[in-house]
Design a protein around this motif. Structure first.
Motif: not given
Length: 153
Positions: A70-95
């Motif tokens: 994680p980047l310094p000062g980053s925050r945990l995103i738990m809304k939108g697509v991140y509400k249901h999937i912790r790693h949606p970028i990887y999911t999208g790439i794989l799909m």
């Protein structure tokens, strides 16, 4: 303040980039002729994967990094697509990669996609260990959401 990137982060990103480059090529001897109906499933997966990746990138915004730490000062995103999937970028790439492999009738691209899935599994294990240390709520978030796909129960 100097940002130090751990060597493990660099290795993960290098391997991911190498698999992306490998995916761009084709090995003709590994051609698979899928039934025509799978072509449209592949198109759907490619589009859905691309949209998932785009939405996830936009939702991460300034917290986006190719590195698993994680980047310094980053925050945990738990809304939108991140509400249901912790790693949606990887999911999208794989799909998207899987869908394109079907469209291209490519056994080679399927193998690269499988290798990318293995890499993303290892990368997320490393990433989540750090996220749990940085964000106290991460373990609760982890219980509510799926790593690559939404939890169905």
């Amino acid at each position: 303040m100097e940002l130090r990137i751990p060597i493990k982060d660099i290795i993960f990103v290098f391997l991911q980039f190498a698999l992306f480059v490998a995916f761009a090529f084709e090995v003709g001897a590994m051609r698979i002729y899928f039934p025509d109906v799978l072509f449209w499933i592949g198109v759907g997966m490619l589009i859905l994967g691309a949209l998932t990746t785009l939405i996830a990138v936009l939702q991460l915004n300034v917290h986006l990094s190719p590195f698993p730490s994680p980047l310094p000062g980053s925050r945990l995103i738990m809304k939108g697509v991140y509400k249901h999937i912790r790693h949606p970028i990887y999911t999208g790439i794989l799909m998207a990669f899987f869908g394109f492999a079907i469209i291209a009738d490519s056994g080679y691209k399927l193998i690269i996609t499988l290798l990318l899935f293995v890499l993303f599994n290892l990368k997320t294990l490393y990433e989540e260990k750090q996220l749990m240390e940085m964000f106290p709520d991460y373990s609760k978030y982890k219980q509510r959401s799926g790593r690559f796909f939404p939890k169905l129960w």
